[in-house]
Design a protein around this motif. Structure first.
Motif, mmCIF file in Angstrom:
data_model
loop_
_atom_site.group_PDB
_atom_site.id
_atom_site.type_symbol
_atom_site.label_atom_id
_atom_site.label_comp_id
_atom_site.label_asym_id
_atom_site.label_seq_id
_atom_site.Cartn_x
_atom_site.Cartn_y
_atom_site.Cartn_z
ATOM 1 N N SER A 18 -1.658 15.457 -10.755
ATOM 2 C CA SER A 18 -2.430 14.760 -12.472
ATOM 3 C C SER A 18 -3.652 13.284 -11.397
ATOM 4 O O SER A 18 -4.241 13.303 -11.623
ATOM 5 N N ASP A 19 -2.048 13.063 -10.907
ATOM 6 C CA ASP A 19 -3.095 11.996 -9.177
ATOM 7 C C ASP A 19 -3.853 12.427 -8.822
ATOM 8 O O ASP A 19 -5.211 11.575 -9.072
ATOM 9 N N LEU A 20 -4.361 13.049 -7.944
ATOM 10 C CA LEU A 20 -5.309 14.073 -7.745
ATOM 11 C C LEU A 20 -6.203 13.966 -8.385
ATOM 12 O O LEU A 20 -7.661 13.728 -7.815
ATOM 13 N N LEU A 21 -5.833 14.999 -9.567
ATOM 14 C CA LEU A 21 -7.174 15.714 -10.517
ATOM 15 C C LEU A 21 -7.718 14.117 -11.410
ATOM 16 O O LEU A 21 -9.345 13.809 -11.220
ATOM 17 N N GLY A 22 -6.985 13.050 -10.838
ATOM 18 C CA GLY A 22 -7.345 11.745 -11.353
ATOM 19 C C GLY A 22 -7.016 11.008 -13.383
ATOM 20 O O GLY A 22 -8.106 10.514 -13.860
ATOM 21 N N ARG A 46 -2.159 5.840 10.375
ATOM 22 C CA ARG A 46 -2.184 6.744 8.900
ATOM 23 C C ARG A 46 -3.376 6.107 8.379
ATOM 24 O O ARG A 46 -4.435 7.219 7.952
ATOM 25 N N GLU A 47 -4.229 4.895 8.120
ATOM 26 C CA GLU A 47 -4.866 4.345 7.964
ATOM 27 C C GLU A 47 -5.823 4.817 8.659
ATOM 28 O O GLU A 47 -7.033 4.960 7.700
ATOM 29 N N ARG A 48 -6.170 4.456 9.811
ATOM 30 C CA ARG A 48 -6.881 4.346 10.851
ATOM 31 C C ARG A 48 -7.586 6.187 10.720
ATOM 32 O O ARG A 48 -8.777 6.517 10.545
ATOM 33 N N ARG A 49 -6.169 7.243 11.253
ATOM 34 C CA ARG A 49 -7.219 8.830 10.420
ATOM 35 C C ARG A 49 -7.555 8.882 9.077
ATOM 36 O O ARG A 49 -8.326 9.611 9.163
ATOM 37 N N HIS A 50 -6.814 8.520 8.113
ATOM 38 C CA HIS A 50 -7.181 8.935 6.643
ATOM 39 C C HIS A 50 -9.026 7.989 6.789
ATOM 40 O O HIS A 50 -9.462 8.162 5.727
ATOM 41 N N HIS A 61 -1.568 12.661 5.140
ATOM 42 C CA HIS A 61 -2.322 11.615 4.759
ATOM 43 C C HIS A 61 -3.352 11.260 3.139
ATOM 44 O O HIS A 61 -3.546 10.222 2.609
ATOM 45 N N LEU A 62 -1.791 11.688 2.590
ATOM 46 C CA LEU A 62 -1.901 11.861 1.511
ATOM 47 C C LEU A 62 -1.032 10.134 0.965
ATOM 48 O O LEU A 62 -1.571 9.697 -0.398
ATOM 49 N N SER A 63 -0.297 10.000 1.750
ATOM 50 C CA SER A 63 0.384 8.607 1.839
ATOM 51 C C SER A 63 0.098 7.290 1.410
ATOM 52 O O SER A 63 -0.136 6.731 1.013
ATOM 53 N N VAL A 64 -1.522 7.266 2.016
ATOM 54 C CA VAL A 64 -2.446 6.289 1.940
ATOM 55 C C VAL A 64 -2.717 5.657 0.932
ATOM 56 O O VAL A 64 -2.524 4.506 0.400
ATOM 57 N N GLU A 65 -3.230 6.742 -0.304
ATOM 58 C CA GLU A 65 -3.227 6.334 -1.391
ATOM 59 C C GLU A 65 -3.130 7.061 -2.803
ATOM 60 O O GLU A 65 -3.222 7.002 -3.660
ATOM 61 N N HIS A 66 -2.007 7.635 -1.982
ATOM 62 C CA HIS A 66 -1.191 8.573 -2.853
ATOM 63 C C HIS A 66 0.877 8.222 -3.078
ATOM 64 O O HIS A 66 1.229 9.018 -3.152
ATOM 65 N N ALA A 67 0.989 7.148 -2.540
ATOM 66 C CA ALA A 67 2.327 7.223 -2.232
ATOM 67 C C ALA A 67 3.042 6.993 -2.854
ATOM 68 O O ALA A 67 4.383 7.052 -2.812
ATOM 69 N N ARG A 68 2.491 6.309 -4.380
ATOM 70 C CA ARG A 68 3.864 6.190 -5.242
ATOM 71 C C ARG A 68 4.184 7.601 -5.848
ATOM 72 O O ARG A 68 5.118 7.730 -6.849
ATOM 73 N N THR A 69 3.224 9.042 -5.799
ATOM 74 C CA THR A 69 3.690 10.254 -6.035
ATOM 75 C C THR A 69 4.023 11.409 -5.333
ATOM 76 O O THR A 69 3.821 12.308 -5.255
ATOM 77 N N ARG A 73 0.817 -1.376 -0.322
ATOM 78 C CA ARG A 73 0.434 -0.078 0.333
ATOM 79 C C ARG A 73 0.826 1.051 -0.231
ATOM 80 O O ARG A 73 0.678 2.080 -0.445
ATOM 81 N N PHE A 74 2.059 1.525 0.835
ATOM 82 C CA PHE A 74 2.888 2.658 0.591
ATOM 83 C C PHE A 74 3.860 2.629 -0.194
ATOM 84 O O PHE A 74 4.499 3.665 -0.137
ATOM 85 N N GLY A 75 4.167 1.194 -0.586
ATOM 86 C CA GLY A 75 5.130 1.835 -1.714
ATOM 87 C C GLY A 75 6.666 1.906 -1.099
ATOM 88 O O GLY A 75 7.777 2.194 0.097
ATOM 89 N N PRO A 76 7.328 3.180 -1.625
ATOM 90 C CA PRO A 76 8.528 4.000 -1.148
ATOM 91 C C PRO A 76 8.252 4.461 0.419
ATOM 92 O O PRO A 76 8.955 5.135 0.805
ATOM 93 N N GLU A 77 6.750 5.256 0.724
ATOM 94 C CA GLU A 77 6.982 5.701 1.385
ATOM 95 C C GLU A 77 6.758 4.381 3.284
ATOM 96 O O GLU A 77 7.592 5.768 3.928
#
Length: 237
Positions: free
Chosen positions: A170-174, A60-64, A126-134, A35-39
């Motif tokens: 771009s990641d956040l924009l989809g 972080r997952e819990r707060r997210h 917060h971003l690291s949970v779903e946007h860790a790749r970027t 889930r977190f990859g490089p993070e």
């Protein structure tokens, strides 16, 4: 059942429990790594221990999970896309302002998606949970932005910051924009404007040289043939 049999049964149960726990533990660890990859690697490197880092990532997952995230409407997506194009168009004339505006636009987008827009570190968590790749691009862009605020960033670093911001944007924009594609888009956009300005400068210098020659021609009288001068002199005599 004899005492020996009871002991064997207890040991067997303990072994089975240990194996089960080991499988469960490894499965959880792999889930975090996926889930977190490089993070995940970053958290482990910066934490006191791997266990402590994993505990932080699960927190972080819990707060997210408590956030109420929102998808962008088509109108909002179009508005952000247009705003980003304006930032890229301004980069050549004022790269420092472009980086500052890119940081502000990403912050606005983060807030509109439903993420807290307070402290930078809170945003990253917060971003690291779903946007860790970027997320690494966001970190790099933020570091360059701080350099820019101190007046220490080079033009190349500012260009890289815009590329990094665009990747998370771009990641956040989809939109599916890879880092390489983002870099190529920004470089092409910058080169296009550079060529346009270069052509304007060449035309400006060419016009200036033409004007200079015209002024010189007006300032210097035309030269006459010596025989014509002598002939006119004899006639007047």
């Amino acid at each position: 059942m004899t005492t020996t049999q009871v002991l064997i049964t207890i040991v067997a149960l303990l072994v089975i429990a240990a194996i089960g726990y080991g499988i469960w533990f490894v499965t959880r660890r792999r889930a975090l790594q996926h889930r977190f990859g490089p993070e995940y690697d970053r958290a482990v490197a910066e934490g006191d221990s791997r266990v402590a880092a994993e505990r932080e990532l699960r927190e972080r997952e819990r707060r997210h999970a408590e956030l109420e995230l929102r998808d962008l409407t088509p109108e909002a997506r179009a508005r952000y896309t247009a705003a980003w194009e304006e930032i890229q168009a301004r980069f050549l004339d004022d790269p420092t302002a472009a980086v500052r505006d890119a940081d502000a636009l990403v912050t606005d987008l983060v807030a509109e998606r439903g993420y807290p827009s307070g402290e930078y570190e809170e945003q990253v968590a917060h971003l690291s949970v779903e946007h860790a790749r970027t997320l690494g691009h966001y970190r790099d862009a933020h570091e360059i932005s701080l350099l820019s605020d101190r007046g220490e960033a080079t033009t190349e670093q500012l260009r890289q910051a815009v590329v990094h911001y665009r990747t998370l944007f771009s990641d956040l924009l989809g939109t599916d924009v890879t880092p390489g594609a983002a870099a190529a888009h920004t470089e092409h956009h910058t080169e296009h404007h550079t060529e346009h300005h270069a052509e304007d400068r060449v035309e400006h210098h060419a016009d200036a040289r033409t004007d200079a020659r015209t002024d010189d021609d007006a300032a210097v009288p035309a030269q006459r043939d010596p025989e014509d001068v002598a002939h006119d002199t004899s006639r007047r005599s």
